[in-house]
Design an enzyme around this catalytic site. Structure first.
Site, mmCIF file in Angstrom:
data_model
loop_
_atom_site.group_PDB
_atom_site.id
_atom_site.type_symbol
_atom_site.label_atom_id
_atom_site.label_comp_id
_atom_site.label_asym_id
_atom_site.label_seq_id
_atom_site.Cartn_x
_atom_site.Cartn_y
_atom_site.Cartn_z
ATOM 1 N N ARG A 66 -21.556 45.055 2.129
ATOM 2 C CA ARG A 66 -22.665 45.157 2.976
ATOM 3 C C ARG A 66 -23.748 46.255 2.589
ATOM 4 O O ARG A 66 -25.025 45.774 2.686
ATOM 5 C CB ARG A 66 -22.411 45.526 4.499
ATOM 6 C CG ARG A 66 -23.213 45.252 5.609
ATOM 7 C CD ARG A 66 -22.474 45.454 7.022
ATOM 8 N NE ARG A 66 -23.538 45.534 8.083
ATOM 9 C CZ ARG A 66 -23.617 46.577 8.758
ATOM 10 N NH1 ARG A 66 -22.666 47.500 8.780
ATOM 11 N NH2 ARG A 66 -24.559 46.346 9.904
ATOM 12 N N HIS A 70 -28.089 45.380 2.078
ATOM 13 C CA HIS A 70 -28.932 46.086 2.822
ATOM 14 C C HIS A 70 -29.592 46.771 1.884
ATOM 15 O O HIS A 70 -30.852 47.195 2.181
ATOM 16 C CB HIS A 70 -28.097 46.986 3.825
ATOM 17 C CG HIS A 70 -27.639 46.495 5.392
ATOM 18 N ND1 HIS A 70 -28.166 46.806 6.276
ATOM 19 C CD2 HIS A 70 -27.069 45.377 5.453
ATOM 20 C CE1 HIS A 70 -27.692 45.847 7.205
ATOM 21 N NE2 HIS A 70 -26.810 45.114 6.677
ATOM 22 N N HIS A 197 -20.002 36.899 5.480
ATOM 23 C CA HIS A 197 -19.568 37.019 6.918
ATOM 24 C C HIS A 197 -18.126 36.233 6.987
ATOM 25 O O HIS A 197 -17.709 36.228 8.183
ATOM 26 C CB HIS A 197 -20.601 36.332 7.907
ATOM 27 C CG HIS A 197 -21.756 37.527 8.350
ATOM 28 N ND1 HIS A 197 -22.401 37.206 9.203
ATOM 29 C CD2 HIS A 197 -21.987 38.916 7.733
ATOM 30 C CE1 HIS A 197 -23.530 38.233 9.179
ATOM 31 N NE2 HIS A 197 -23.057 39.028 8.244
#
Length: 325
Positions: A66, A70, A197
């Site tokens: 993640r 980001h 995800h």
């Protein structure tokens, strides 16, 4: 004498201008062999620290993956997400979409090991890229050759551009396609990358609109709604994106979308509208190898997004702060 001195000053100014320009972009094309001579053990070091970190805390694998997303979405893959706030600048870490990010300590541990082996050589941006690759591998997902040679930005993005540059859990398909296209990622890349995800968890605040919404009844499985409402009210309020194999990097994410069990509104929006988008989800659901191939390609493509032209860059010695000259 005055003439030669003038020429010397002009030459010096030209040299300084050249140095300044050289330090404001990633420069050469990224290459998997970038550290072949300067830090030949870089991948072994990253893999070793990642393996021990994930063995101790399995949640660090999806957390590090993640971080890569980001970071790359805001000003390119430049490790700006790792910079702490200073009296003169804000930190991307403190902006709401990044408030739940963890995994910084893992990156720091890797960087510390690399500084021991090859001081001032491997950028923090490359550390995140390599660590996210290993995170996927440790979760049983695909592997790929990671292009290297990124540089670290000296500056973090503004809170406004960080807030506006990251996809939201509430985005619809059109908004997601637009958001990814800004990084030169097409709808197929976006659909494959969304498959990240298949691991990890989301906070109740990010999926409550989906499981308590009144206008989305036709897009959500009723038993899933009930389960997720209970999870939302639980002590942690966190739910796994995929309850069957929450820590397995597989294609279950797409099967969940077809079953109307996507956790976030931005997940479920990938399926149900018909056309090519639905075809992609159905293909990945039926063919895990196709998903793995496309995910790997899209990760390389996302990892190629450079910092903005003119951004001062360097190889940071410590990932949380710019070097002090």
């Amino acid at each position: 004498i005055s003439s030669s001195r003038g020429h010397s000053w002009v030459a010096l100014e030209l040299l300084l201008s050249f140095v300044a320009l050289a330090a404001t972009a990633n420069g050469d094309e990224l290459s998997p062999g970038y550290y072949e001579k300067t830090c030949p053990n870089v991948q072994r070091v990253v893999r070793s620290v990642m393996a021990s970190s994930v063995a101790a805390q399995p949640r660090m694998a999806p957390a590090v993956l993640r971080l890569f997303f980001h970071d790359c979405f805001i000003n390119g893959c430049d490790a700006s997400i790792l910079l702490d706030a200073t009296p003169f600048s804000c930190s991307e870490k403190d902006v709401e979409p990044n408030a739940s990010l963890i995994g910084y300590t893992v990156i720091d541990d890797i960087k510390s090991a690399l500084e021991h082996d090859c001081p001032a050589t491997v950028s923090c941006a490359d550390v995140i890229a390599l660590a996210s690759h290993d995170a996927v591998a440790l979760l049983g997902g695909p592997t790929w050759s990671v292009p290297l040679g990124r540089k670290d930005s000296r500056l973090a993005a503004s809170p406004e551009s960080t807030e506006n540059g990251l996809p939201s859990p509430h985005d619809d398909l059109g908004e997601l396609v637009t958001m990814f296209s800004k990084l030169n990622l097409n709808a197929r890349d976006m659909t494959a990358l969304s498959g990240a995800h298949t691991v990890g968890m989301a906070n109740c605040m990010h999926y409550s609109d989906r499981v308590y919404g009144t206008d989305r009844d036709e897009e959500i499985d009723p038993s899933f709604t009930q389960t997720m409402q209970q999870t939302c009210q639980g002590p942690s309020g966190k739910a796994s994106f995929d309850v069957q194999t929450p820590m397995g990097f597989d294609n279950a994410y797409y099967k969940n979308l077809i079953a109307r069990r996507g956790l976030l509104s931005s997940d479920q929006t990938l399926y149900g509208g018909g056309g090519l988008q639905d075809n992609l989800v159905e293909m990945y659901s039926a063919d895990g190898e196709a998903f793995a191939r496309d995910f790997a390609k899209a990760m390389v493509k996302m990892g190629n997004v450079p910092p903005p032209m003119g951004m001062p860059v360097e190889v940071r010695l410590k990932c949380s702060m710019a070097n002090n000259y």
